[in-house]
Motif scaffolding. Structure first.
Motif, short mmCIF file in Angstrom:
data_model
loop_
_atom_site.label_atom_id
_atom_site.label_comp_id
_atom_site.label_asym_id
_atom_site.label_seq_id
_atom_site.Cartn_x
_atom_site.Cartn_y
_atom_site.Cartn_z
N VAL A 1 -9.26 12.43 -6.31
CA VAL A 1 -10.62 12.81 -6.70
C VAL A 1 -11.50 13.05 -5.47
O VAL A 1 -12.10 14.11 -5.31
N ILE A 2 -11.59 12.05 -4.59
CA ILE A 2 -12.46 12.16 -3.42
C ILE A 2 -12.02 13.28 -2.47
O ILE A 2 -12.87 14.05 -2.00
N PRO A 3 -10.73 13.44 -2.14
CA PRO A 3 -10.33 14.55 -1.28
C PRO A 3 -10.72 15.92 -1.85
O PRO A 3 -11.18 16.80 -1.12
N THR A 4 -10.53 16.08 -3.15
CA THR A 4 -10.88 17.35 -3.78
C THR A 4 -12.37 17.61 -3.72
O THR A 4 -12.82 18.71 -3.35
N ILE A 5 -13.16 16.59 -4.07
CA ILE A 5 -14.62 16.72 -4.01
C ILE A 5 -15.08 17.01 -2.58
O ILE A 5 -15.96 17.84 -2.35
N THR A 6 -14.46 16.33 -1.61
CA THR A 6 -14.82 16.52 -0.20
C THR A 6 -14.63 17.96 0.23
O THR A 6 -15.52 18.57 0.84
N ILE A 7 -13.47 18.52 -0.06
CA ILE A 7 -13.17 19.89 0.35
C ILE A 7 -14.14 20.89 -0.29
O ILE A 7 -14.71 21.75 0.39
N VAL A 8 -14.32 20.77 -1.60
CA VAL A 8 -15.18 21.72 -2.31
C VAL A 8 -16.62 21.63 -1.83
O VAL A 8 -17.24 22.65 -1.49
N LEU A 9 -17.17 20.41 -1.78
CA LEU A 9 -18.57 20.26 -1.39
C LEU A 9 -18.79 20.61 0.08
O LEU A 9 -19.85 21.12 0.46
N GLU B 1 3.78 0.49 -11.03
CA GLU B 1 4.79 1.49 -11.39
C GLU B 1 4.39 2.24 -12.65
O GLU B 1 4.54 3.46 -12.75
N GLU B 2 3.87 1.50 -13.66
CA GLU B 2 3.47 2.15 -14.90
C GLU B 2 2.27 3.07 -14.70
O GLU B 2 2.11 4.07 -15.39
N ASN B 3 1.42 2.71 -13.74
CA ASN B 3 0.19 3.47 -13.51
C ASN B 3 0.31 4.48 -12.37
O ASN B 3 -0.69 5.02 -11.90
N LYS B 4 1.53 4.73 -11.92
CA LYS B 4 1.73 5.57 -10.74
C LYS B 4 1.10 6.95 -10.90
O LYS B 4 0.41 7.43 -9.99
N GLN B 5 1.33 7.60 -12.03
CA GLN B 5 0.80 8.94 -12.23
C GLN B 5 -0.73 8.93 -12.29
O GLN B 5 -1.39 9.76 -11.64
N VAL B 6 -1.28 7.99 -13.04
CA VAL B 6 -2.73 7.88 -13.16
C VAL B 6 -3.35 7.56 -11.80
O VAL B 6 -4.36 8.14 -11.41
N SER B 7 -2.73 6.63 -11.08
CA SER B 7 -3.24 6.22 -9.77
C SER B 7 -3.27 7.40 -8.80
O SER B 7 -4.22 7.57 -8.04
N THR B 8 -2.23 8.22 -8.82
CA THR B 8 -2.17 9.37 -7.93
C THR B 8 -3.30 10.36 -8.22
O THR B 8 -3.94 10.87 -7.29
N ILE B 9 -3.55 10.59 -9.49
CA ILE B 9 -4.63 11.51 -9.88
C ILE B 9 -5.97 10.98 -9.40
O ILE B 9 -6.80 11.72 -8.84
N CYS C 1 -8.01 3.79 -1.78
CA CYS C 1 -6.54 3.71 -1.87
C CYS C 1 -6.05 2.28 -1.71
O CYS C 1 -5.20 1.80 -2.46
N VAL C 2 -6.60 1.60 -0.71
CA VAL C 2 -6.17 0.22 -0.44
C VAL C 2 -6.51 -0.69 -1.61
O VAL C 2 -5.66 -1.45 -2.09
N ILE D 1 0.85 -1.19 0.00
CA ILE D 1 0.00 0.00 0.00
C ILE D 1 0.88 1.24 0.00
O ILE D 1 1.86 1.31 0.74
N ASN D 2 0.55 2.20 -0.84
CA ASN D 2 1.28 3.46 -0.86
C ASN D 2 0.81 4.30 0.34
O ASN D 2 -0.15 5.06 0.26
N LEU D 3 1.49 4.11 1.47
CA LEU D 3 1.06 4.74 2.71
C LEU D 3 1.14 6.27 2.66
O LEU D 3 0.34 6.96 3.29
N LYS D 4 2.11 6.79 1.94
CA LYS D 4 2.28 8.24 1.87
C LYS D 4 1.04 8.90 1.28
O LYS D 4 0.47 9.84 1.88
N ILE D 5 0.61 8.43 0.11
CA ILE D 5 -0.58 9.00 -0.54
C ILE D 5 -1.82 8.71 0.30
O ILE D 5 -2.71 9.55 0.44
N LEU D 6 -1.89 7.51 0.86
CA LEU D 6 -3.05 7.13 1.67
C LEU D 6 -3.22 8.07 2.85
O LEU D 6 -4.32 8.60 3.09
N ILE D 7 -2.15 8.31 3.59
CA ILE D 7 -2.22 9.16 4.78
C ILE D 7 -2.53 10.61 4.42
O ILE D 7 -3.38 11.26 5.03
#
Length: 208
Positions: free
Chosen positions: A92-100, A80-88, A69-70, A4-10
């Protein structure tokens, strides 16, 4: 072993909870019942206690983000190949959460906000971003269709899905300049198209 990518998750998990600070700061100014759902004409049609609005909504969204995330990390065979796409996708949910969250509290505090326009612009932007990302993702992580397993078919479907998302994303944004019913119709057509896309993918997979 998949990790699990703990950095992005946290970071994203805490981002979903961060708006609570704002909610607590204006808690005493909020009405006892806060509108949390609106019809297409910007009229509230569902309410929740201000305690739930301030604390409950961010907590629920953070738990959804945790699950996303999990599951994303555990099911991505091309991490590894999907790292950039996965990060984007994970933002999505954090951005939507803040705005809404800000919009919901702002409306409750008496600010004249057009919820429909804000939501459609937000969805439009994310749809366009996802439409650009879909064709770049490798493997099945972002396209799960019964009967579709080969990379060639998945690649074609990813490109098709990308175009569909970009078109709808642009249409969602444009609809904010039109009557509210236009936005509602677009959402209905998008759902129908996604059902048709799933059926098409299933047929293509059966043909292989």
């Amino acid at each position: 072993m998949k990790k699990i990518n703990l950095k992005i998750l946290i970071i994203t998990f805490l981002t979903c909870l961060f708006p609570i600070i704002l909610g607590v700061s204006v808690y005493d100014k909020l009405p006892d019942q806060v509108p949390i759902h609106f019809d297409i004409n910007n009229n509230p049609n569902n309410y929740a206690s201000k305690t739930f609005a301030v604390l409950g909504l961010p907590v629920i969204m953070s738990l959804i983000q945790l699950f996303l995330c999990v599951m994303t990390d555990l099911t991505d065979e091309n991490r590894e190949e999907n790292k950039q796409v996965s990060t984007i996708v994970k933002w999505v949910i954090p951005t939507i959460t803040i705005v809404l969250y800000i919009v919901t509290l702002g409306f409750a505090l008496g600010y004249n906000l057009d919820i429909r326009k804000i939501v459609m612009i937000l969805l439009g932007i994310w749809f366009i971003i996802m439409g650009i990302c879909f064709p770049k993702a490798k493997g099945r992580i972002y396209i799960h269709l019964p009967g579709v397993d080969d990379e060639e078919t998945l690649g074609k479907l990813a490109k098709l899905l990308g175009v569909v998302f970009i078109i709808y994303g642009a249409a969602f944004v444009i609809s904010t300049f039109l009557k509210p019913i236009v936005s509602a119709i677009l959402v209905v057509f998008f759902i129908i198209d996604m059902i048709a896309f799933s059926i098409y993918g299933y047929i293509k997979g059966k043909d292989k």
